[in-house]
Design a protein around this motif. Structure first.
Motif, PDB file in Angstrom:
ATOM      1  N   HIS A 256     -27.633  -0.448  11.209  1.00  0.00           N
ATOM      2  CA  HIS A 256     -27.202   0.898  11.531  1.00  0.00           C
ATOM      3  C   HIS A 256     -25.793   1.080  10.972  1.00  0.00           C
ATOM      4  O   HIS A 256     -24.953   0.201  11.156  1.00  0.00           O
ATOM      5  CB  HIS A 256     -27.208   1.139  13.046  1.00  0.00           C
ATOM      6  N   PRO A 257     -25.524   2.209  10.309  1.00  0.00           N
ATOM      7  CA  PRO A 257     -24.189   2.409   9.722  1.00  0.00           C
ATOM      8  C   PRO A 257     -23.069   2.262  10.753  1.00  0.00           C
ATOM      9  O   PRO A 257     -21.976   1.788  10.415  1.00  0.00           O
ATOM     10  CB  PRO A 257     -24.251   3.843   9.190  1.00  0.00           C
ATOM     11  N   CYS A 294     -29.170  13.372  14.394  1.00  0.00           N
ATOM     12  CA  CYS A 294     -28.630  12.051  14.703  1.00  0.00           C
ATOM     13  C   CYS A 294     -27.221  12.231  15.252  1.00  0.00           C
ATOM     14  O   CYS A 294     -26.370  12.827  14.588  1.00  0.00           O
ATOM     15  CB  CYS A 294     -28.606  11.200  13.439  1.00  0.00           C
ATOM     16  N   PHE A 296     -24.822  10.455  15.358  1.00  0.00           N
ATOM     17  CA  PHE A 296     -23.785   9.789  14.569  1.00  0.00           C
ATOM     18  C   PHE A 296     -23.508  10.541  13.261  1.00  0.00           C
ATOM     19  O   PHE A 296     -22.594  10.177  12.523  1.00  0.00           O
ATOM     20  CB  PHE A 296     -24.240   8.352  14.277  1.00  0.00           C
ATOM     21  N   ASN A 297     -24.234  11.612  12.972  1.00  0.00           N
ATOM     22  CA  ASN A 297     -24.159  12.185  11.619  1.00  0.00           C
ATOM     23  C   ASN A 297     -22.773  12.686  11.210  1.00  0.00           C
ATOM     24  O   ASN A 297     -22.438  12.658  10.037  1.00  0.00           O
ATOM     25  CB  ASN A 297     -25.266  13.227  11.380  1.00  0.00           C
ATOM     26  N   CYS A 300     -21.083   9.562   9.853  1.00  0.00           N
ATOM     27  CA  CYS A 300     -21.833   8.649   8.990  1.00  0.00           C
ATOM     28  C   CYS A 300     -21.550   8.948   7.521  1.00  0.00           C
ATOM     29  O   CYS A 300     -21.612  10.096   7.090  1.00  0.00           O
ATOM     30  CB  CYS A 300     -23.321   8.805   9.268  1.00  0.00           C
ATOM     31  N   TYR A 302     -23.379   8.054   5.123  1.00  0.00           N
ATOM     32  CA  TYR A 302     -24.638   8.167   4.379  1.00  0.00           C
ATOM     33  C   TYR A 302     -25.415   9.435   4.731  1.00  0.00           C
ATOM     34  O   TYR A 302     -26.443   9.710   4.116  1.00  0.00           O
ATOM     35  CB  TYR A 302     -25.547   6.968   4.670  1.00  0.00           C
ATOM     36  N   ALA A 303     -24.931  10.182   5.729  1.00  0.00           N
ATOM     37  CA  ALA A 303     -25.736  11.273   6.280  1.00  0.00           C
ATOM     38  C   ALA A 303     -26.276  12.236   5.216  1.00  0.00           C
ATOM     39  O   ALA A 303     -25.572  12.614   4.287  1.00  0.00           O
ATOM     40  CB  ALA A 303     -24.916  12.041   7.308  1.00  0.00           C
ATOM     41  N   CYS A 307     -30.517  14.336   8.572  1.00  0.00           N
ATOM     42  CA  CYS A 307     -29.846  13.702   9.719  1.00  0.00           C
ATOM     43  C   CYS A 307     -29.257  14.742  10.661  1.00  0.00           C
ATOM     44  O   CYS A 307     -28.999  14.464  11.821  1.00  0.00           O
ATOM     45  CB  CYS A 307     -28.732  12.792   9.246  1.00  0.00           C
ATOM     46  N   PRO A 312     -33.275  10.506  15.054  1.00  0.00           N
ATOM     47  CA  PRO A 312     -34.108   9.316  14.825  1.00  0.00           C
ATOM     48  C   PRO A 312     -34.301   8.518  16.107  1.00  0.00           C
ATOM     49  O   PRO A 312     -33.345   8.258  16.826  1.00  0.00           O
ATOM     50  CB  PRO A 312     -33.290   8.507  13.807  1.00  0.00           C
ATOM     51  N   CYS A 325     -32.138   4.923  12.860  1.00  0.00           N
ATOM     52  CA  CYS A 325     -31.515   5.534  11.677  1.00  0.00           C
ATOM     53  C   CYS A 325     -32.597   5.906  10.679  1.00  0.00           C
ATOM     54  O   CYS A 325     -33.433   5.075  10.316  1.00  0.00           O
ATOM     55  CB  CYS A 325     -30.518   4.576  11.038  1.00  0.00           C
ATOM     56  N   ILE A 326     -32.550   7.169  10.240  1.00  0.00           N
ATOM     57  CA  ILE A 326     -33.571   7.669   9.314  1.00  0.00           C
ATOM     58  C   ILE A 326     -33.563   6.886   8.001  1.00  0.00           C
ATOM     59  O   ILE A 326     -34.590   6.412   7.532  1.00  0.00           O
ATOM     60  CB  ILE A 326     -33.335   9.178   9.050  1.00  0.00           C
TER      61      ILE A 326
HETATM   62  S1  SF4 Z   1     -29.848   8.849  10.715  1.00  0.00           S
HETATM   63 FE1  SF4 Z   1     -28.569   9.634   9.089  1.00  0.00          FE
HETATM   64  S2  SF4 Z   1     -26.635  10.145  10.079  1.00  0.00           S
HETATM   65 FE2  SF4 Z   1     -27.769   8.859  11.496  1.00  0.00          FE
HETATM   66  S3  SF4 Z   1     -27.039   6.837  11.055  1.00  0.00           S
HETATM   67 FE3  SF4 Z   1     -28.834   7.087   9.802  1.00  0.00          FE
HETATM   68  S4  SF4 Z   1     -28.075   7.859   7.868  1.00  0.00           S
HETATM   69 FE4  SF4 Z   1     -26.430   8.086   9.312  1.00  0.00          FE
END
Ligand code: SF4
Ligand SMILES: Nc1ncnc2c1ncn2[C@@H]1O[C@H](COP(=O)(O)OP(=O)(O)OP(=O)(O)O)[C@@H](O)[C@H]1O
Ligand SMILES: Nc1ncnc2c1ncn2[C@@H]1O[C@H](COP(=O)(O)OP(=O)(O)O)[C@@H](O)[C@H]1O
Ligand code: SF4
Ligand SMILES: [Mg+2]
Ligand SMILES: [Mg+2]
Lengths: 369, 361
Positions: A256-257, A294, A296-297, A300, A302-303, A307, A312, A325-326
């Motif tokens: 997870h990021p 999400c 955390f977006n 994040c 990577y979002a 997201c 997720p 995490c997607i």
């Molecule tokens: S679902 Fe998207 S925003 Fe959430 S942790 Fe994974 S990549 Fe990051």
């Protein structure tokens, strides 16, 4: 499942209504803090499982719910197979014996007017041991010995202010132990203690686990402490579990990021090491206005658009490894960077280059008048 | 080398007077900080770290008495102004000028130091306006451009400086006029760092600057401090009970125990070649995430017992009741510093004996 579960948590939610000063009078909707938002996890017999996350992410709330100190908004908690919300009075008493808590602040959690022996025997008295003083004293002595307060005669008559922080925490541990628990929630048990006495308390807790098979839910914001003490780690963020796996997977192969950022931020006692940029942005959002999709977006790196729309779920990612995490599930996250070796001092060659020695490095003689 | 010391504390003795006697909080403390350097100070709570820092700025309570030694900052002896009985003349102008202007402090638990009823920006402005003679030094090119040909008020210089400071500590400028409760813990801490940097001090004392914060916030703030410090070649004294955090930040370290220095060395030497049993004990108290779990389990021992009260501390080496190597000599005599390497001093009889090539037995 290879081991029996002591605790099973299913879709647990705890929403707090909050009162918003004057401006609240005009707002139409009741604002809520989603301190715990749909958490499911198991705690196995005799295991140490840590909840790790930044301040306010809901760790303590989960611990209090498991101990039935609060009533959840929704969801179920089973303790040794029985739903704790449905316990009868007698069963509640039994439950309170088996599930104990150790608090963060050994100063605040002990009654200043009670001696060590009073503190540790108090729970027994509540369970009717007053009429069996020999058994009671025997149990108290054993708990104190087990908690490392030896020789016990030196401690039993002392008051909390006559004990050091580490000793106070050992008294809290003894008070929990005296009931022969099968499960203990330990909320930041060492974070208020001096570093030098933390190791002793951590080693003690682990010894008790080995000896008596007590399962712990350890609550901590320090991932190094979690790694040292636990079999499994759950990473929490804004009321949700982001990743759950055995300790080595969390530390060495996090997916997870957020877990990756947490691990990168751990201080490493190596002055020669450069500080990398953290793979995370911004600050924690207010728990009242949590991001959609999400949670955390907003932080994040990577979002993607998805997201911000889809939440997720915490899903199986590998053996004994769950991730919410997607991108991780889609295989779109980079592989975790290998953790560095602990080699801070391996290439160290010493300082005995007399050349660079300063003749005046020492303090002056007779500086004090 | 002595020439270059920005700050030199030599054999400083500073005790607090209390009803039952004296708290020997700073007892024959010797260390120095060079230009551009960060000195990390570590030790358990109550061992005198904060008091030492306050002594440097003479920011001491009424019951503090300086009983010996000196503190030199840029060659100027700050203890010159101490009254004959050891008390400190808190209104001394010379010291007040140095404070904030040249030496600034990020206080321990500083998040609570912000006054809740005033806007954060106003509080920083007040700190700047208290040193109006430093204002011209804060005018930069951007300011000149912005106010070209206009009459400016002193307040505007301060405002401009605050905007720059917010950029430096990474808080959005539009938060300047918020109240403290509108900030998160991390933001409050950043605002206090901004305040400490306001007058471009040469020397910053940071007392547990991130102890109350999460790892991520703490990491970012420390990285920020390090960047700013390198950019302006500022010196720093960073105090923490967390030896790994200090090691990350500092070039040199001083380990304090029970009001005294146990060991000082370059950070690498202190970590890889620690000689004082207390230093080793501290290093073996911290879990890490590197290495294998088994290695960690072997290493993690902690230190038995706990630090002594500083009223009537143990005689001789104050660490002897907790030391596995203590001998009679340790119980009777306070160790003299042994120079075991360049810029590496150890206050321990065992280290001293071994350094002379003898066995400690
Ligand atoms: S679902 Fe998207 S925003 Fe959430 S942790 Fe994974 S990549 Fe990051
Ligand atoms: N009784 C309550 N009423 C309203 N909000 C609450 C209550 N208890 C907790 N909260 C909120 O719920 C969220 C989670 O709190 P919790 O104490 O579980 O966090 P935590 O992870 O234990 O944090 P810390 O590491 O700071 O102890 C926070 O936003 C907190 O403010
Ligand atoms: N104003 C004071 N009067 C008396 N004792 C004090 C005072 N301030 C601090 N002390 C004592 O001095 C010792 C060192 O404290 P401090 O410098 O705060 O330690 P640290 O910062 O290392 O935790 C402690 O024993 C503390 O109780
Ligand atoms: S002087 Fe003696 S008691 Fe003190 S640290 Fe050294 S060996 Fe231990
Ligand atoms: Mg908590
Ligand atoms: Mg302090």
């Amino acid at each position: 499942m290879d081991r029996e579960n002591v605790v099973e948590i299913r879709n647990l939610k705890m929403y707090f209504d909050i009162k918003m000063g004057l401006s609240g009078l005009w707002s139409k909707e009741q604002l809520q803090v989603k301190a715990v938002d749909d958490i499911s996890m198991d705690i196995r017999r005799g295991e140490v499982i840590s909840l790790v996350g930044e301040t306010g992410c809901g760790k303590t709330t989960v611990g209090r719910l498991i101990l039935r100190l609060d009533t959840p908004t929704a969801g179920h908690i089973n303790f040794e197979g029985a739903d704790i919300a449905a316990l009868k009075t007698k069963q509640v008493k039994q439950f309170r014996k088996k599930a104990q808590m150790i608090f963060q602040d050994p100063y605040a959690s002990l009654n200043p007017r009670m001696t060590v022996s009073q503190t540790v025997s108090e729970p027994l008295i509540n369970y009717g041991y007053r009429r069996q003083p020999e058994i009671m004293n025997e149990k108290v002595a054993k708990a104190l010995r087990d908690a490392g307060l030896r020789p016990i005669d030196e401690y039993i008559e002392r008051f909390p202010h006559e004990l050091s922080g580490g000793e106070r925490q050992r008294v809290s541990i003894a008070r929990a132990l005296v009931m022969d628990p099968t499960f203990i929630v330990a909320d930041e048990p060492v974070s208020m203690l001096d570093v030098s006495i933390r190791a002793g308390v951590m080693n003690l807790m682990m010894r008790l686990r080995d000896q008596y098979g007590i399962a712990y839910q350890l609550i901590t914001h320090d991932i190094s402490v979690a790694r040292y003490m636990s079999d499994r780690i759950a990473i929490m963020y804004l009321g949700k579990i982001m990743e759950l796996a055995d300790t080595e997977t969390i530390v060495k192969r996090p997916f997870h990021p957020y877990t990756r950022a947490l691990i990168k931020a751990v201080p490493i006692a190596d002055p020669t090491r450069a500080r990398p940029d953290l793979p995370i942005k911004g600050d924690i959002p207010s728990p009242i206005h949590r991001p959609k999709g999400c949670v955390f977006n907003t932080r994040c790196i990577y979002a993607v658009d998805e997201c911000r729309e889809t939440t997720p779920p915490l899903e199986m990612f590998g053996r004994d490894h769950k991730v919410a995490c997607i991108l991780a599930h889609r295989g779109d996250l980079p592989e975790p960077e290998p953790l560095e070796e602990d080699e801070a001092c391996e290439s160290y060659e010493g300082t005995n280059d007399v050349e660079s020695r300063s003749s005046e490095a020492g303090p002056r003689e007779g500086g004090a008048p | 080398m002595n020439m270059g010391h920005l700050l030199e504390v030599n054999d400083l003795v500073m005790h607090f007077k209390i009803q039952d006697g004296w708290v020997e909080a700073v007892d024959h403390v010797t260390f120095h900080v060079d230009e551009g350097e960060t000195l990390g100070v570590v030790g358990e709570s109550g061992c005198g770290k904060t008091t030492t820092a306050y002594a440097v700025t003479q920011l001491l309570p009424k019951n503090a008495y300086i009983k010996g030694g000196y503190i030199k900052f840029k060659g100027k002896d700050l203890t010159e102004f101490v009254n004959d009985d050891g008390t400190i003349d808190i209104f001394n102008q010379a010291i007040r000028e140095i404070r904030w202007d040249e030496i600034s402090i990020i206080f321990q638990g500083a998040m609570d130091a912000l006054n809740p009823v005033y806007r954060v920006g106003d509080q920083i402005e007040e700190a700047i306006m208290a040193h109006t003679d430093s204002l011209p030094g804060l005018i930069d090119d951007e300011f000149r451009e912005k106010f070209a040909g206009m009459r400016v008020e002193e307040r505007e210089i301060a405002r401009h400086r605050i905007e720059k400071l917010y950029d430096i500590v990474n808080i959005n400028r539009d938060r300047i006029d918020n109240y403290p409760h509108e900030y998160s813990g991390g933001m409050k801490q950043r605002a206090l760092i901004a305040m400490a940097l306001a007058l471009r001090p040469d020397f910053i004392i940071a007392d547990e600057p991130t102890t109350a914060l999460d790892v991520i916030t703490s990491y970012k703030i420390l990285k920020e401090i390090k960047r700013i410090q390198a950019e302006h070649n500022q010196s720093m004294m960073m105090i923490s009970h967390d030896i790994s955090r200090v090691a990350e930040m500092s070039n040199r370290m001083a380990v304090m125990y029970a009001g005294r220095i146990a060991e000082t060395a370059r950070t690498v030497d202190l970590f890889c070649d620690a000689k004082h049993p207390y230093t080793l004990g501290l290093i073996n108290s911290i879990p890490t995430i590197l290495g294998t779990k088994e290695e960690m389990k072997d290493r993690l021992k902690g230190i038995r017992g706990s630090p002594p009260p500083l009223v009537n501390p143990p005689k001789g080496c104050r660490f002897h009741p907790r030391c596995d190597f203590a001998k009679d000599k340790c119980k009777k005599y306070s160790p003299k510093p042994a120079e075991v390497g360049p810029d590496h001093l150890v206050w321990c009889w065992k280290a001293d004996t071994e350094n002379k090539g003898h066995e400690w037995k």
